[in-house]
Design an enzyme around this catalytic site. Structure first.
Site, PDB file in Angstrom:
ATOM      1  N   PHE A   1       0.863  -1.185   0.000  1.00 36.11           N
ATOM      2  CA  PHE A   1       0.000   0.000   0.000  1.00 36.11           C
ATOM      3  C   PHE A   1       0.901   1.238   0.000  1.00 36.11           C
ATOM      4  CE2 PHE A   1      -2.955   3.099   1.657  1.00 36.11           C
ATOM      5  CZ  PHE A   1      -4.210   2.656   1.297  1.00 36.11           C
TER       6      PHE A   1
ATOM      7  N   ASP B   1       1.248  -4.526   9.552  1.00 29.69           N
ATOM      8  CA  ASP B   1       0.143  -3.637   9.229  1.00 29.69           C
ATOM      9  C   ASP B   1      -1.135  -4.467   9.221  1.00 29.69           C
ATOM     10  OD1 ASP B   1      -1.879  -2.228   7.877  1.00 29.69           O
ATOM     11  OD2 ASP B   1      -0.390  -0.951   6.905  1.00 29.69           O
TER      12      ASP B   1
ATOM     13  N   TYR C   1     -11.404   2.138  10.740  1.00 30.72           N
ATOM     14  CA  TYR C   1     -12.587   2.387   9.903  1.00 30.72           C
ATOM     15  C   TYR C   1     -12.875   1.295   8.885  1.00 30.72           C
ATOM     16  CZ  TYR C   1      -8.722   4.182   7.087  1.00 30.72           C
ATOM     17  OH  TYR C   1      -7.528   4.314   6.437  1.00 30.72           O
TER      18      TYR C   1
END
Ligand code: PLP
Length: 430
Positions: free
Chosen positions: A137, A222, A247
């Protein structure tokens, strides 16, 4: 179509599902014309728990009524608010409560962890290289390359990347182990995902931690796509440190408070260097406002600021649902739900797409990543058509559609509907 993959079968699976009651605890998005949407996008933004609004309103009310006194006199005193999240987060992380803290957001937490756990003495330190996966990412990559530059190292030469073999999409763990071993004298740190965001591949983190430690390196994980999705045992797996956002599968709302994990063995004596702030000071003496920093025990000692109450309140509502459902039961349903989606897609769209995500249970979480055949233009067309027909999925360049059935709020009937819609769209765009 066989009986096993009919809509009736999906409905029968829903009827037999003990977790179906949790769907009612979430607000389900609808289209502008009022039709319900099929939401398979919890990997990007989890849905709103119905109690989120009440939790937020309570804090606003207490703020209105109490002003600054709310720090101690609110129904949930703001001073201790982050601790309200701790036990449930520890449960999901598979950690001791003292090993986790709700704080900041993911990228910030990764930087704070690297500030403590990536400390080369400089560009001539032999052990200065950092390993990531080649498809990481972007934010994770930026964290690592900027940390390398921050320490005067070379963000290109000192970055080590593990790539899939030519023509493959997935990483083979034995290749990663071999790479770690080959650089055993140079590796300082490995930053690795629990679940790869693009492919949905899940990794054996205990095995990677062991490989890192054999090479004298540390493993930072992560958990953006892992926490709330697959059961974790960070403590027993001997993970050095980890961070996550609130989230995605945690349903904490846009920009929600994230969190981090520091293994107990790294925080026991409080001596580890860190970037500090007053909220990381020992809570018992924080308000003595002494110039001397005395870190709180455990992960809490990495906090900088007092927590954002309004972005923590929805997470409190969501964590209550996780506590009631239990991550083991959620994972059991998730395997069935995602397995059902895979079966439907193979039966109905098998020739039109390639399933990137591994099929083995221990190598995937809830997400399936699909490569649409026929070129990037068609793939984009397919994705747009899905959205038009009320299927909320997401798109990754150049040709991937990601679908994530979430066991807290998705039904087998949703999955059936999604596969039916995709099969239709593929036929129409053939
Ligand atoms: C979602 C995600 C992020 C987002 O980072 P924020 O700091 O929360 O904006 C970073 N890394 C990975 C792997 C992600 O999946």
């Amino acid at each position: 179509m066989s009986f096993e993959t009919s809509l009736q079968q999906a409905q029968a699976l829903d009827a037999a599902d003990p977790l179906t009651i949790f769907r009612e605890q979430f607000a389900l998005p609808v289209a502008r014309d009022g039709r319900p949407l099929i939401y398979l996008c919890g990997h990007s933004l989890g849905l709103a728990p119905r109690d989120a609004r009440a939790r937020v309103v309570e804090e606003i009310e207490d703020w209105e009524k109490l002003g600054v006194l709310g720090h101690e006199a609110a129904r949930r005193p703001w001073i201790d608010y982050a601790e309200l999240l701790q036990a449930d987060l520890a449960q999901l992380a598979g950690a001791l409560p003292i090993e986790v803290a709700a704080m900041n957001s993911l990228t910030v937490n990764l930087h704070l962890l690297l500030a403590s756990f990536y400390r080369p003495s400089g560009p001539s330190d032999r052990r200065r290289r950092v390993l990531i996966e080649a498809g990481a990412f972007p934010s994770d990559r930026h964290v690592v390359t900027s940390q390398l530059a921050w320490h005067g190292c070379d963000p290109q030469a000192d970055l080590l990347e593990a790539a899939p073999r030519p023509g493959e999409d997935l990483l083979r763990i034995e290749d990663v182990e071999a790479l770690i071993d080959a650089h055993r004298d140079e590796l300082a740190l490995i930053l690795w995902p629990g679940v790869q965001y693009r492919t949905g591949q899940a990794f054996d983190l205990a095995r990677l931690a062991a490989a890192a430690h054999r090479a004298g390196a540390l493993l930072c994980v992560d958990l953006a796509h892992s926490i709330g999705n697959t059961p974790l045992s960070l403590h027993d797996w001997n993970i050095d440190c980890a961070a996550w956002c609130g989230y995605k599968y945690l349903n904490g709302g846009p920009g929600a408070i994230g969190g981090l994990f520091v293994h107990q063995r790294h925080s026991d004596d409080g001596s580890r260097q860190r970037l500090s702030g007053w909220w990381g000071h020992d809570a018992a003496t924080r308000f003595q406002m002494s110039p001397q920093f005395k870190p709180a025990m455990g992960a809490a000692g990495w906090q900088l600021s007092n927590p954002p109450i309004l972005s923590s309140a929805p997470l409190l509502a969501s964590l209550a649902q996780f506590r009631n459902a239990g991550i083991a039961a959620l994972r059991a349903k998730s395997l069935l739900l995602t397995g059902f989606l895979r079966l439907l897609l193979e039966q109905r769209c098998g020739k039109e797409l390639q399933m990137i995500t591994p099929a083995a249970a221990d190598e995937h979480a809830c997400q399936l990543s699909l490569r649409i055949h026929g070129g990037a233009e068609r793939a984009r067309q397919v994705y747009k058509q899905l959205a038009t027909r009320g299927l909320i999925a997401d798109w990754r360049e150049p040709d991937l559609v990601r679908l994530a059935p979430v066991p807290l709020y998705n039904r087998f009937a949703d999955v059936w509907q999604a596969a039916d819609t995709l099969a239709d769209v593929l036929r129409l765009t053939a």
